[in-house]
Design a protein around this motif. Sequence first.
Motif, PDB file in Angstrom:
ATOM      1  N   PHE A 237       0.842  -1.187   0.000  1.00  0.00           N
ATOM      2  CA  PHE A 237       0.000   0.000   0.000  1.00  0.00           C
ATOM      3  C   PHE A 237       0.889   1.253   0.000  1.00  0.00           C
ATOM      4  CE2 PHE A 237      -2.556  -3.319   1.891  1.00  0.00           C
ATOM      5  CZ  PHE A 237      -3.820  -3.097   1.358  1.00  0.00           C
TER       6      PHE A 237
ATOM      7  N   GLY B 119      -7.329  -0.894   9.598  1.00  0.00           N
ATOM      8  CA  GLY B 119      -8.564  -1.123   8.847  1.00  0.00           C
ATOM      9  C   GLY B 119      -9.726  -1.444   9.767  1.00  0.00           C
TER      10      GLY B 119
ATOM     11  N   PHE C 261     -10.547   1.301   3.624  1.00  0.00           N
ATOM     12  CA  PHE C 261      -9.387   1.873   2.948  1.00  0.00           C
ATOM     13  C   PHE C 261      -8.907   3.159   3.610  1.00  0.00           C
ATOM     14  CE2 PHE C 261     -10.593  -0.487  -1.141  1.00  0.00           C
ATOM     15  CZ  PHE C 261      -9.681  -1.486  -0.862  1.00  0.00           C
TER      16      PHE C 261
ATOM     17  N   LYS D 200      -5.010   3.423   4.422  1.00  0.00           N
ATOM     18  CA  LYS D 200      -4.239   4.547   3.879  1.00  0.00           C
ATOM     19  C   LYS D 200      -3.548   5.331   4.992  1.00  0.00           C
ATOM     20  CE  LYS D 200      -4.992   8.473   0.762  1.00  0.00           C
ATOM     21  NZ  LYS D 200      -6.022   9.216   0.018  1.00  0.00           N
TER      22      LYS D 200
ATOM     23  N   THR E  67      -5.487   3.715  -2.223  1.00  0.00           N
ATOM     24  CA  THR E  67      -5.780   2.969  -1.002  1.00  0.00           C
ATOM     25  C   THR E  67      -5.769   1.458  -1.191  1.00  0.00           C
ATOM     26  OG1 THR E  67      -8.134   3.305  -1.500  1.00  0.00           O
ATOM     27  CG2 THR E  67      -7.122   4.807   0.069  1.00  0.00           C
ATOM     28  N   THR E  68      -5.510   0.986  -2.395  1.00  0.00           N
ATOM     29  CA  THR E  68      -5.429  -0.455  -2.647  1.00  0.00           C
ATOM     30  C   THR E  68      -3.966  -0.848  -2.831  1.00  0.00           C
ATOM     31  OG1 THR E  68      -5.858   0.027  -4.988  1.00  0.00           O
ATOM     32  CG2 THR E  68      -7.718  -0.691  -3.658  1.00  0.00           C
TER      33      THR E  68
END
Length: 463
Positions: A32, A450, A125, A129, A306-307
């Motif tokens: 990430f 998360g 996300f 992030k 964010t992925t």
Amino acid sequence: MKRPAPTEADSPMPVSLREATRVWARIGLLSFGGPAGQIALMHRELVDTRRWISDARFLHALNYCMLLPGPEATQLAIYIAWLLHRTAGGLVAGVLFVLPGFVTILALSVVYALYGQVPLVLAVFVGLKAAVLAVVVEAVIRIGRKALKNRMMVAIAGLAFVAIYFFGVAFPLIVLGAGLCGLLGRWWAPRSFPAPASSAADASSDFLIDRLLGQGRLTHTRPSGARAWRVALAWLAIWWIPVLAVIAAFGRHSVLAGEGLFFSQTAVVTFGGAYAVLAYIAQRAVTGFHWISPGQMLDGLALAETTPGPLIMVVQFVAFLGAYQHQTGLSPLLAGVAGSVLTIWVTFAPCFLWIFLGAPYVEALRSNRALHAALSGVTAAVVGVVLNLSVWFTLHTVFARVDERHYGWLRLESPAWATLQWLPALIAAVAMVAMLRFKLGMGRVLLGSGAIALAWWWLAGAL
């Protein structure tokens, strides 16, 4: 008849391809945070934890990858895996670096096309992030300590940061200036630019790849003209045959053909990473080809940031929606999937070409004193560039809006303080304490972050 005794070069690799595959899969799943976070993750895993490669060689490879068009973190993974396990290793690392992000963005693209934004996914996300900020900060500190060994290196890193952050100087110009400083510094300040390590020093290194190279076991790293031609022809075919097949099937002016050609073009002009070319991609996709709307482009950027995987994978989202909304002759979902696959193919196939073609020559030139001095300057500049990416990522994570203001030559990114997002800021602070103070692993930090964001989303909805 006696068989010849096995030589050191014939002995098995200390790290098997299967074991390396597990490591590259882990890196791909945790990659990430754009290039800053991904470079930080690889440095942590490959240099500090597993000691596969030394700082000097890691930065030597990173210098080359930063000079190439395309996502530098992906190319760095391919380069290091190629050093250890030849072409097979490079393929495994490159594919696994991209695959988690490809699957995630494809799934989210389908959901987005059918249902629009999904708050549950976006909430998770937000936490991921924010957690990446801790990874990025740790990377800048760790890499900076090891790369900036004297005042000259610190000065070059500082100048590089000022040039790119405050004046928007193009990354290739920064690299050129840093390399020139290294060449001149070899004569003016030789102590600041020491000679490269000898093969004997490499052979006794406690870093795996350095030791194997010093022992002469990694023979595939030696350059060969015949091999270079084979690699170039093979990878050019791999890159372009799918594009030509789409043109033959749907016509030169179809959306799918346009995506294949356009993203093949962007793959060779993305110098300095994805940040340098995203504005161009957005302009062409929105106002040039009219594939997507401005709002959809911003949503795609949010997904890509964010992925897992390189930030340039925003092109997958753009291609999916463009083909989903405008390609004829196929069902919308099938067209979107075809656009995604083709675009990712033409975006990343060149990465393998650049590494497999150029890496042997980069390795052969490592012992050249003049080149080593130039790359030492570039190494210091890269620290400044990573710091710039870190600041950019921090601002755009903690604040909902960041305005760019110009004062003559000076360019400033000014956060709108009223848009401070306290939840990402709080999660980032907790993650930073967990990693820097308590040395918690990255996987646990990402999972916990998360979970915190998801719990807050659920609690806010319940109230």
